[in-house]
Motif scaffolding. Structure first.
Motif, PDB file in Angstrom:
ATOM      1  N   SER A   5      -8.655 -15.055   4.989  1.00  0.00           N
ATOM      2  CA  SER A   5      -7.981 -14.009   5.227  1.00  0.00           C
ATOM      3  C   SER A   5      -7.637 -13.747   3.909  1.00  0.00           C
ATOM      4  N   VAL A   6      -7.798 -13.057   3.190  1.00  0.00           N
ATOM      5  CA  VAL A   6      -8.436 -12.433   2.076  1.00  0.00           C
ATOM      6  C   VAL A   6      -7.889 -11.088   1.800  1.00  0.00           C
ATOM      7  N   PHE A   7      -6.940 -10.717   2.564  1.00  0.00           N
ATOM      8  CA  PHE A   7      -6.496  -9.337   2.469  1.00  0.00           C
ATOM      9  C   PHE A   7      -4.983  -9.256   2.534  1.00  0.00           C
ATOM     10  N   PHE A   8      -4.456  -8.136   2.061  1.00  0.00           N
ATOM     11  CA  PHE A   8      -3.162  -7.699   2.546  1.00  0.00           C
ATOM     12  C   PHE A   8      -3.472  -6.955   3.823  1.00  0.00           C
ATOM     13  N   LEU A   9      -2.853  -7.330   4.923  1.00  0.00           N
ATOM     14  CA  LEU A   9      -3.226  -6.757   6.218  1.00  0.00           C
ATOM     15  C   LEU A   9      -1.979  -6.440   7.001  1.00  0.00           C
ATOM     16  N   LEU A  10      -1.865  -5.248   7.513  1.00  0.00           N
ATOM     17  CA  LEU A  10      -0.748  -4.861   8.364  1.00  0.00           C
ATOM     18  C   LEU A  10      -1.258  -4.778   9.783  1.00  0.00           C
ATOM     19  N   ILE A  11      -0.889  -5.813  10.639  1.00  0.00           N
ATOM     20  CA  ILE A  11      -1.393  -5.770  12.007  1.00  0.00           C
ATOM     21  C   ILE A  11      -0.439  -4.924  12.857  1.00  0.00           C
ATOM     22  N   LEU A  12      -0.520  -4.364  13.139  1.00  0.00           N
ATOM     23  CA  LEU A  12       0.315  -3.567  14.039  1.00  0.00           C
ATOM     24  C   LEU A  12      -0.075  -3.918  15.493  1.00  0.00           C
ATOM     25  N   SER A 126      -6.341  12.205  -1.496  1.00  0.00           N
ATOM     26  CA  SER A 126      -6.132  11.965  -0.067  1.00  0.00           C
ATOM     27  C   SER A 126      -6.156  10.478   0.260  1.00  0.00           C
ATOM     28  N   ILE A 127      -7.147   9.762  -0.299  1.00  0.00           N
ATOM     29  CA  ILE A 127      -7.249   8.319  -0.081  1.00  0.00           C
ATOM     30  C   ILE A 127      -6.014   7.609  -0.643  1.00  0.00           C
ATOM     31  N   SER A 128      -5.584   8.011  -1.843  1.00  0.00           N
ATOM     32  CA  SER A 128      -4.421   7.389  -2.481  1.00  0.00           C
ATOM     33  C   SER A 128      -3.166   7.582  -1.646  1.00  0.00           C
ATOM     34  N   GLN A 129      -2.983   8.778  -1.119  1.00  0.00           N
ATOM     35  CA  GLN A 129      -1.810   9.053  -0.294  1.00  0.00           C
ATOM     36  C   GLN A 129      -1.810   8.197   0.969  1.00  0.00           C
ATOM     37  N   ASP A 130      -2.980   8.059   1.581  1.00  0.00           N
ATOM     38  CA  ASP A 130      -3.066   7.251   2.798  1.00  0.00           C
ATOM     39  C   ASP A 130      -2.734   5.791   2.514  1.00  0.00           C
ATOM     40  N   ILE A 131      -3.363   5.215   1.492  1.00  0.00           N
ATOM     41  CA  ILE A 131      -3.136   3.796   1.206  1.00  0.00           C
ATOM     42  C   ILE A 131      -1.696   3.556   0.759  1.00  0.00           C
ATOM     43  N   SER A 132      -1.133   4.464  -0.030  1.00  0.00           N
ATOM     44  CA  SER A 132       0.263   4.304  -0.473  1.00  0.00           C
ATOM     45  C   SER A 132       1.223   4.364   0.711  1.00  0.00           C
ATOM     46  N   GLN A 133       0.864   5.132   1.732  1.00  0.00           N
ATOM     47  CA  GLN A 133       1.682   5.185   2.942  1.00  0.00           C
ATOM     48  C   GLN A 133       1.624   3.869   3.705  1.00  0.00           C
ATOM     49  N   TYR A 134       0.430   3.281   3.768  1.00  0.00           N
ATOM     50  CA  TYR A 134       0.255   2.039   4.523  1.00  0.00           C
ATOM     51  C   TYR A 134       0.765   0.820   3.759  1.00  0.00           C
ATOM     52  N   PHE A 135       0.724   0.884   2.419  1.00  0.00           N
ATOM     53  CA  PHE A 135       1.137  -0.234   1.575  1.00  0.00           C
ATOM     54  C   PHE A 135       2.169   0.259   0.561  1.00  0.00           C
ATOM     55  N   PRO A 136       3.366   0.634   1.008  1.00  0.00           N
ATOM     56  CA  PRO A 136       4.344   1.291   0.122  1.00  0.00           C
ATOM     57  C   PRO A 136       4.849   0.419  -1.012  1.00  0.00           C
ATOM     58  N   VAL A 239      -2.557   0.059  11.123  1.00  0.00           N
ATOM     59  CA  VAL A 239      -1.714   0.952  10.329  1.00  0.00           C
ATOM     60  C   VAL A 239      -1.107   2.067  11.189  1.00  0.00           C
ATOM     61  N   LYS A 240      -1.095   1.865  12.500  1.00  0.00           N
ATOM     62  CA  LYS A 240      -0.489   2.809  13.448  1.00  0.00           C
ATOM     63  C   LYS A 240      -1.181   4.163  13.465  1.00  0.00           C
ATOM     64  N   VAL A 241      -2.477   4.172  13.113  1.00  0.00           N
ATOM     65  CA  VAL A 241      -3.309   5.374  13.222  1.00  0.00           C
ATOM     66  C   VAL A 241      -4.496   4.996  14.101  1.00  0.00           C
ATOM     67  N   PRO A 242      -4.532   5.417  15.357  1.00  0.00           N
ATOM     68  CA  PRO A 242      -5.607   4.982  16.252  1.00  0.00           C
ATOM     69  C   PRO A 242      -6.989   5.209  15.648  1.00  0.00           C
TER      70      PRO A 242
END
Length: 268
Positions: A5-12, A126-136, A239-242
């Motif tokens: 497990s190799v990642f920063f991971l947000l399981i929701l 757009s990608i930066s905004q999404d990832i910054s939202q998920y990993f603040p 990340v709470k985005v279906p």
């Protein structure tokens, strides 16, 4: 067909793909020939040519300069992956790869596989905004991305019009490395050579979604992989985005993860 497990991971359910690319924009990043994408050959179990990365990508602590976009729902490092029936992780063949949706795709029967490397400012923003939202806690400004999209692809042996649409994005700021997996429309799980039903594309050995480090030890399976429940991946997320799963993949850390629980024979 060839066996195999190799990642920063947000399981929701899958739906019929009737929306335009513009309408898909809320989940999928722009793709297709109009974006300058390359297109994989129409070939069962086919693959792209070796793609020399303009920015090396770090995956499970190792840095790679070459990837292959494989028709069967896999992005592999250094070597192509032509196997069409997914195997459980970790694999013993030391093959590092990302499996957005490893299953027996047949783009001769329908659909296309697109890919491009990009430094387009609007897309990277757009990608930066999404990832910054998920990993603040980890500010991120993307400098490069590889966008790979399987667009309404059919399954081997299909006698239906079913197609799957999903996408993988590899991105980095040269310090942190992320992968975004987007699942827009999943209508089938299995080709007939993997014991699936020709009419429904279900049964047999279903698709696998996750990551194989190549070190025979470290891996991650998205819940539902290789079970009938994978058909519902458009409704799941960390990340709470279906339909969206996002991972930091350069290191071996897993953050905020509860072990998946088995409920009524389905991993949740």
């Amino acid at each position: 067909m060839s066996p195999s497990s190799v990642f920063f991971l947000l399981i929701l359910g899958s739906i019929v793909d009737t929306k335009t690319l513009t309408e898909k924009g809320s989940l999928l990043y722009p793709y297709g020939p109009q974006q300058g994408d390359e297109t994989n050959p129409k070939l069962d179990d086919g693959t792209s040519e070796a793609i020399a990365l303009s920015v090396p990508f770090t995956f499970y602590g190792k840095t790679y300069k070459t990837v292959f976009v494989n028709n069967n729902g896999v992005i592999s490092f250094n070597e192509p992956v032509r196997e069409y029936t997914p195997n459980p992780f970790p694999l013993a063949d030391r093959s590092p790869f990302v499996a957005p949706y490893w299953a027996d795709v047949d783009n001769v029967l329908g659909g296309d596989i697109f890919y491009r490397q990009t430094s387009d400012p609007a897309l990277l923003k757009s990608i930066s905004q999404d990832i910054s939202q998920y990993f603040p806690k980890s500010p991120f400004t993307a400098s490069w991305a590889l966008v790979v999209t399987w667009d309404h692809v059919a399954y081997y042996g299909s006698t239906s019009e079913k197609g799957n649409t999903f996408q993988a994005v590899l991105t980095t700021d040269s310090k942190m490395f992320y992968i975004i997996l987007n699942y827009w429309d999943i209508q089938w799980t299995t080709g007939t050579a993997s014991d699936g039903d020709a009419e429904t594309g279900l049964g047999g050995t279903p698709a696998h979604a996750g990551f194989n480090s190549g070190d025979d030890t470290n891996f991650y399976n998205i819940p539902g992989s290789q079970t009938d429940a994978i058909i519902n991946i458009t409704t799941t997320s960390n990340v709470k985005v279906p339909g969206r799963w996002v991972f930091r993949v350069d290191n071996f850390q897993v953050t905020g993860v509860d072990p998946p629980q088995l409920n009524n024979n389905c991993w949740l």
